[in-house]
Design a protein around this motif. Structure first.
Motif, PDB file in Angstrom:
ATOM      1  N   TYR A  31      80.110  26.693  68.287  1.00  0.00           N
ATOM      2  CA  TYR A  31      80.479  27.744  67.445  1.00  0.00           C
ATOM      3  C   TYR A  31      82.074  27.462  67.083  1.00  0.00           C
ATOM      4  O   TYR A  31      82.935  27.225  68.333  1.00  0.00           O
ATOM      5  CB  TYR A  31      80.435  29.117  67.981  1.00  0.00           C
ATOM      6  N   TYR A  90      69.857  30.630  63.187  1.00  0.00           N
ATOM      7  CA  TYR A  90      70.519  29.282  62.821  1.00  0.00           C
ATOM      8  C   TYR A  90      70.166  28.901  61.433  1.00  0.00           C
ATOM      9  O   TYR A  90      70.558  27.935  60.846  1.00  0.00           O
ATOM     10  CB  TYR A  90      70.182  28.287  63.611  1.00  0.00           C
ATOM     11  N   CYS A 132      81.680  40.318  86.683  1.00  0.00           N
ATOM     12  CA  CYS A 132      81.763  38.961  86.839  1.00  0.00           C
ATOM     13  C   CYS A 132      81.847  38.129  85.514  1.00  0.00           C
ATOM     14  O   CYS A 132      81.438  38.691  84.557  1.00  0.00           O
ATOM     15  CB  CYS A 132      80.426  38.522  87.633  1.00  0.00           C
ATOM     16  N   SER A 133      82.025  36.920  85.673  1.00  0.00           N
ATOM     17  CA  SER A 133      82.222  36.011  84.444  1.00  0.00           C
ATOM     18  C   SER A 133      80.825  35.367  84.263  1.00  0.00           C
ATOM     19  O   SER A 133      79.722  35.684  84.841  1.00  0.00           O
ATOM     20  CB  SER A 133      83.092  35.131  84.945  1.00  0.00           C
ATOM     21  N   HIS A 148      84.492  36.547  67.993  1.00  0.00           N
ATOM     22  CA  HIS A 148      84.188  35.657  69.244  1.00  0.00           C
ATOM     23  C   HIS A 148      85.352  35.589  70.112  1.00  0.00           C
ATOM     24  O   HIS A 148      86.661  35.437  69.671  1.00  0.00           O
ATOM     25  CB  HIS A 148      83.984  33.980  68.605  1.00  0.00           C
TER      26      HIS A 148
HETATM   27  O1  DAU Z   1      81.154  36.693  80.441  1.00  0.00           O
HETATM   28  C1  DAU Z   1      79.897  37.195  81.011  1.00  0.00           C
HETATM   29  C2  DAU Z   1      78.972  37.233  79.804  1.00  0.00           C
HETATM   30  O2  DAU Z   1      78.562  35.920  79.621  1.00  0.00           O
HETATM   31  C3  DAU Z   1      77.670  38.088  80.275  1.00  0.00           C
HETATM   32  O3  DAU Z   1      78.385  39.452  80.286  1.00  0.00           O
HETATM   33  C4  DAU Z   1      76.802  38.161  79.074  1.00  0.00           C
HETATM   34  O4  DAU Z   1      75.623  38.737  79.361  1.00  0.00           O
HETATM   35  C5  DAU Z   1      76.534  36.526  79.036  1.00  0.00           C
HETATM   36  O5  DAU Z   1      75.512  36.110  77.879  1.00  0.00           O
HETATM   37  C6  DAU Z   1      77.646  35.583  78.620  1.00  0.00           C
HETATM   38  O6  DAU Z   1      78.384  36.035  77.346  1.00  0.00           O
HETATM   39  P1  DAU Z   1      78.784  34.622  76.256  1.00  0.00           P
HETATM   40  O7  DAU Z   1      78.687  35.330  74.981  1.00  0.00           O
HETATM   41  O8  DAU Z   1      80.244  34.285  76.905  1.00  0.00           O
HETATM   42  O9  DAU Z   1      77.581  33.744  76.696  1.00  0.00           O
HETATM   43  P2  DAU Z   1      76.840  32.463  75.714  1.00  0.00           P
HETATM   44  O10 DAU Z   1      76.200  31.722  76.613  1.00  0.00           O
HETATM   45  O11 DAU Z   1      76.131  33.615  74.611  1.00  0.00           O
HETATM   46  O12 DAU Z   1      78.164  31.882  75.223  1.00  0.00           O
HETATM   47  C7  DAU Z   1      79.080  31.242  75.931  1.00  0.00           C
HETATM   48  C8  DAU Z   1      80.078  30.343  74.897  1.00  0.00           C
HETATM   49  O13 DAU Z   1      79.276  29.353  74.088  1.00  0.00           O
HETATM   50  C9  DAU Z   1      80.460  31.261  74.080  1.00  0.00           C
HETATM   51  O14 DAU Z   1      81.990  31.111  73.790  1.00  0.00           O
HETATM   52  C10 DAU Z   1      79.903  31.184  72.704  1.00  0.00           C
HETATM   53  C11 DAU Z   1      79.483  29.862  72.874  1.00  0.00           C
HETATM   54  N1  DAU Z   1      78.201  29.413  72.235  1.00  0.00           N
HETATM   55  C12 DAU Z   1      77.090  29.918  72.528  1.00  0.00           C
HETATM   56  C13 DAU Z   1      75.936  29.349  72.098  1.00  0.00           C
HETATM   57  C14 DAU Z   1      74.622  30.359  72.559  1.00  0.00           C
HETATM   58  C15 DAU Z   1      78.115  28.201  71.141  1.00  0.00           C
HETATM   59  O15 DAU Z   1      79.195  27.513  71.009  1.00  0.00           O
HETATM   60  N2  DAU Z   1      77.016  27.750  70.765  1.00  0.00           N
HETATM   61  C16 DAU Z   1      75.958  28.366  71.062  1.00  0.00           C
HETATM   62  O16 DAU Z   1      74.768  27.991  70.685  1.00  0.00           O
END
Ligand code: DAU
Ligand code: NAD
Length: 352
Positions: free
Chosen positions: A217, A349, A187-188, A292
């Motif tokens: 980011y 951070y 899943c997403s 990323h």
């Molecule tokens: O796509 C499914 C995945 O989604 C899952 O398999 C993972 O377990 C889950 O953590 C999630 O991964 P992401 O890396 O996509 O999720 P995250 O919430 O960490 O980050 C979402 C997007 O936001 C990603 O492009 C990085 C960005 N981000 C994240 C954080 C924590 C930021 O820009 N700033 C932040 O502080």
């Protein structure tokens, strides 16, 4: 009555799944929730159902062979739903080893114990199934067009994604080699209640409410395909019930958004409804995540055509419901943001 072993049921999606299943099937199923209670596992997520006679919590590690064997001896499981994992990409970049241990070795231990318990003279226990909860991240990253389908080659990038890809391949190996009854779901990005605030959406809500920086980011234009967690739980239930054995099902809802759009939606909701001091001034562009992935996008045609699943919750409805849940549960947020997580977040951070 079917008995489910739910691993990682004290985490974000796992606890939503336990609630969803007990609401839907009430006393007609039994659930054993097996969770190590890492920083991401929280029994507070389950306090409304903890006294139910058809629900049991067992604390333990999916890598613990003796304990998992004991569990299979004690309970005659029909299904294993494996949510237990280290799930955060940023943590995997800093500390890959624990991701291999829990996500790969833990899954293999569960597979072995299930195989030993379910094998019969003519195959496997009737109706039994091992469902591996996986991720679209195993497919890697998309360009501006196209979607992930179940046959998209695996091309994982982060240590987290690669550990999930390795565990998927081990689940496939048990299906191909031993004919063990399995499904894999990919899943997403999920969002909703009980998500640990290291993940983008709850982190932004929490930081807004404390007037803290909103770390974005890179350029903020990376795209994720957002799935409301209850829609995901419904899909998992459908795959357990009716998924064709050995198959992979992608779960997502054509709900692609750039990160900056998510940031702005949360700011504008909170600004209009809660606090005029929550504005775009809080946004802080920080160094990009290493490696990323640019874009994820799921094609959910297979699960729609075969099982009739579709995501019922639009992003506009889901995000309001989610923000409101965090506003109504400030104590939950306070409890999870003190202790382990707090220390980690501060280190992470530093200097950015
Ligand atoms: O796509 C499914 C995945 O989604 C899952 O398999 C993972 O377990 C889950 O953590 C999630 O991964 P992401 O890396 O996509 O999720 P995250 O919430 O960490 O980050 C979402 C997007 O936001 C990603 O492009 C990085 C960005 N981000 C994240 C954080 C924590 C930021 O820009 N700033 C932040 O502080
Ligand atoms: P989470 O980090 O919120 O919860 C993980 C749970 O697993 C926690 O309760 C933790 O205590 C438990 N756990 C960790 N290590 C363990 C171990 N060794 N033994 C037993 N329990 C252990 O994760 P989540 O976001 O709820 O994700 C659940 C599953 O879904 C994971 O497998 C993840 O890879 C997958 N997934 C998540 C998303 C998402 O957007 N959150 C998307 C796609 C796939």
């Amino acid at each position: 009555m079917k008995t489910y072993l739910v691993t990682g049921g004290a985490g974000f999606i796992g606890s939503n799944f336990v609630h969803y299943m007990l609401n839907k099937y009430s006393k007609d199923i039994k659930i054993v929730n097996f969770d190590k209670l890492t920083y991401a596992g929280n029994l507070e997520n389950l306090k409304e159902i903890e006294d139910r006679t058809n629900y049991t919590f067992v604390q333990g590690d999916v890598c613990d062979k003796e304990l998992v064997e004991k569990l299979f001896k004690k309970y005659d499981f029909d299904y294993v739903v494996n949510f237990a994992a280290e799930s955060h990409v940023d943590r995997s970049i800093k500390e890959p080893e624990i991701f291999v241990k829990t996500n790969v070795l833990g899954t293999v231990n569960l597979l072995n114990c299930a195989k030993n318990a379910w094998e019969t003279q003519n195959g496997f226990k009737n109706g039994a199934k091992f469902l591996q909860v996986s991720t679209d991240e195993v497919y890697g990253s998309l360009g501006e067009s196209g979607y992930f389908v179940e046959t998209t080659p695996i091309d994982s990038h982060s240590p987290y994604a690669s550990s999930k890809a390795a565990s998927d391949l081990m689940v496939k190996a048990y299906s191909d080699t031993y004919k063990m009854p399995i499904n894999i779901t990919r899943c997403s990005n999920n969002y909703g209640a009980y998500q640990f605030p290291e993940k983008l959406i709850p982190l932004l809500i929490n930081n807004c409410l404390h007037h803290e920086d909103l770390p974005v980011y890179g350029d903020g234009l990376n795209i994720r395909d957002w799935l409301y967690v209850e829609d995901h739980c419904k899909a998992i239930d459908m795959v357990i019930e009716s998924g064709r054995l050995g198959e992979v099902y992608n779960i997502g809802g054509h709900n692609e958004k750039t990160n900056i759009l998510i940031v702005n939606s949360i700011i504008s909701y909170l600004n209009e409804n809660v606090d005029k001091e929550i504005t775009q001034d809080l946004i802080k562009h920080v160094a990009d995540r290493l490696g990323h992935d640019r874009r994820y996008g799921i094609d959910p045609t297979k699960i729609k055509d075969e099982l009739g699943w579709y995501p019922e919750t639009t992003f506009e409805v889901g995000i309001k419901r989610t923000i409101q849940w965090y506003l109504d549960n400030k104590k939950w947020m306070k409890n999870v943001t003190t202790g382990e997580y707090q220390k980690y977040y501060k280190n992470m951070y530093k200097g950015v």
